[in-house]
Design a protein around this motif. Structure first.
Motif, short mmCIF file in Angstrom:
data_model
loop_
_atom_site.label_atom_id
_atom_site.label_comp_id
_atom_site.label_asym_id
_atom_site.label_seq_id
_atom_site.Cartn_x
_atom_site.Cartn_y
_atom_site.Cartn_z
N LEU A 16 0.82 -1.13 -0.08
CA LEU A 16 0.08 -0.07 0.15
C LEU A 16 0.90 1.24 -0.08
O LEU A 16 0.56 2.36 -0.84
CB LEU A 16 -0.92 -0.08 1.23
N ALA A 17 1.96 1.35 1.00
CA ALA A 17 2.83 2.65 0.80
C ALA A 17 3.52 2.71 -0.37
O ALA A 17 3.57 3.80 -1.02
CB ALA A 17 3.84 2.34 1.90
N ASP A 18 3.91 1.74 -0.83
CA ASP A 18 4.58 1.79 -2.33
C ASP A 18 3.66 2.27 -3.37
O ASP A 18 3.64 3.35 -4.60
CB ASP A 18 5.03 0.22 -2.95
N TYR A 19 2.36 1.69 -3.41
CA TYR A 19 1.23 2.20 -4.38
C TYR A 19 0.95 3.56 -4.49
O TYR A 19 0.61 4.06 -5.24
CB TYR A 19 0.00 1.58 -4.37
N LEU A 20 0.94 4.01 -2.99
CA LEU A 20 0.68 5.62 -3.05
C LEU A 20 1.60 6.36 -3.40
O LEU A 20 1.45 7.60 -3.74
CB LEU A 20 0.33 5.86 -1.40
N LEU A 21 2.97 5.83 -3.72
CA LEU A 21 3.95 6.82 -4.21
C LEU A 21 4.56 6.06 -5.58
O LEU A 21 5.53 6.41 -5.95
CB LEU A 21 5.28 6.74 -3.37
N ALA A 22 3.62 5.21 -6.22
CA ALA A 22 4.02 4.57 -7.55
C ALA A 22 4.32 5.51 -8.61
O ALA A 22 5.34 5.17 -9.35
CB ALA A 22 2.66 3.66 -7.77
N ASP A 23 3.67 6.52 -8.57
CA ASP A 23 4.14 7.24 -9.83
C ASP A 23 5.06 8.39 -9.65
O ASP A 23 5.08 9.54 -10.44
CB ASP A 23 2.68 8.09 -10.34
N GLY A 24 5.77 8.51 -8.44
CA GLY A 24 6.95 9.38 -8.31
C GLY A 24 6.29 10.60 -7.36
O GLY A 24 7.24 11.02 -6.72
N ALA A 25 5.07 10.87 -7.34
CA ALA A 25 4.45 11.75 -6.39
C ALA A 25 3.39 11.17 -5.59
O ALA A 25 2.71 10.13 -6.17
CB ALA A 25 3.91 12.99 -7.37
N LEU A 26 3.23 11.47 -4.50
CA LEU A 26 2.09 11.05 -3.43
C LEU A 26 0.72 11.25 -3.94
O LEU A 26 0.56 12.44 -4.49
CB LEU A 26 2.45 11.73 -2.18
N LYS A 27 0.03 10.37 -4.07
CA LYS A 27 -1.46 10.40 -4.58
C LYS A 27 -2.15 11.43 -3.42
O LYS A 27 -1.70 11.37 -2.25
CB LYS A 27 -2.07 8.99 -4.36
N THR A 28 -3.09 11.70 -3.80
CA THR A 28 -4.13 12.44 -3.02
C THR A 28 -5.60 11.66 -2.54
O THR A 28 -5.74 10.68 -3.20
CB THR A 28 -4.65 13.73 -3.68
N GLY A 29 -6.10 12.20 -1.62
CA GLY A 29 -7.16 11.53 -0.99
C GLY A 29 -7.31 11.19 0.37
O GLY A 29 -6.43 11.79 1.14
N MET A 30 -8.17 10.64 0.86
CA MET A 30 -8.22 10.17 2.07
C MET A 30 -8.11 8.65 2.66
O MET A 30 -8.61 7.79 1.67
CB MET A 30 -9.65 10.69 2.70
N LEU A 31 -7.15 8.54 3.49
CA LEU A 31 -6.77 7.03 4.01
C LEU A 31 -7.53 6.83 5.23
O LEU A 31 -7.33 7.64 6.17
CB LEU A 31 -5.26 7.09 4.07
N VAL A 32 -8.33 5.85 5.24
CA VAL A 32 -9.08 5.27 6.42
C VAL A 32 -8.85 3.94 6.74
O VAL A 32 -9.10 3.09 6.08
CB VAL A 32 -10.55 5.72 6.35
N ALA A 33 -8.58 3.73 8.04
CA ALA A 33 -8.11 2.30 8.63
C ALA A 33 -9.79 1.89 8.94
O ALA A 33 -10.43 2.46 9.72
CB ALA A 33 -7.17 2.31 9.64
#
Length: 244
Positions: free
Chosen positions: A23-40
């Motif tokens: 999940l951590a790698d996916y959020l940075l997969a394109d070289g820039a941090l994705k936007t949105g809301m993360l909820v556990a």
């Protein structure tokens, strides 16, 4: 996210990321941090969402929902035959993974929540350990009428990652409203993570974590959490009766 499976538990869609690093790698997969809301998502939050329509709507609107609680993981495996691989992603572990990456990549971070002393320790440790670029922070003690000013402060900071430690559902409400003012960031609710990271509260030993008993350890360490057991019991009834 097309390749990531999605599972529905009590009306909540949860992404089936296998491990924290995935999940951590996916959020940075394109070289820039994705936007949105993360909820556990854990058992207690499922019950709270059923009791609070506003919270339910906030959770549904969140872009990234992941299985934090061991009960949720077991329910997904019970309901879906293709989910045997699934592992719990603890919110604190995901936060640590993102902080390490933020430090390595120079990602600007804004911290919200905790007591002033705890927050100061968190900032110092993040900067010392991983060189995290902290562009702003605010403790968790502010009035409702002060929120708009704080939203503007976060916007002006240019933060790409905003982590909010206010507890649920307060942190979800805060993130959703702040996101409307400043949508150019990834928002993550982290509950009591700051207390653990600063050393104020001790995390459950690894053995307890591996047995899925971290929730019990927290209750024993903080008896004030005992009132939350009723929600866990209600969720257990859903799980064992197959009402998932």
């Amino acid at each position: 996210m097309d390749s990531i499976p999605k599972y529905n538990i009590r009306g909540i869609d949860i992404w089936g990321f296998q491990r924290t690093v995935e999940l951590a790698d996916y959020l940075l997969a394109d070289g820039a941090l994705k936007t949105g809301m993360l909820v556990a998502i854990n058992a207690e939050k499922v019950i709270l969402a059923e009791q609070d329509r506003a919270l339910c709507e906030l959770i549904q609107a969140a872009k990234y929902k992941y299985a934090d609680g061991v009960s949720i993981v077991r329910s997904i495996k019970r309901k879906y035959s293709d989910a045997s691989y699934l592992q719990r992603i603890a919110g604190i572990d995901l936060w640590l993974a993102l902080m390490r990456r933020a430090g390595a990549r120079g990602i600007p971070v804004f911290l919200v929540g905790g007591e002033a002393g705890v927050l100061a320790k968190v900032e110092r440790k993040l900067m010392t350990d991983w060189g995290v670029k902290i562009v702003g922070s605010h403790n968790g003690y502010f009035k409702d009428e002060e929120r708009s000013t704080l939203f503007q402060l976060i916007q002006k900071s240019g933060a790409a990652l905003v982590t909010v430690a206010l507890g649920s559902p307060k942190q979800e409400i805060f993130m959703r409203h702040c996101q409307k003012v400043y949508p150019k960031a990834l928002y993550m609710g982290v509950g009591g993570t700051f207390d653990v990271f600063s050393g104020k509260v001790k995390r459950a030993p690894k053995a307890w974590q591996h047995l899925g008993l971290e929730w019990l350890y927290r209750i024993l360490a903080q008896p004030t959490r005992l009132r939350r057991v009723a929600r866990l019991f209600k969720y257990a009834c859903y799980h064992y009766s197959g009402r998932l």
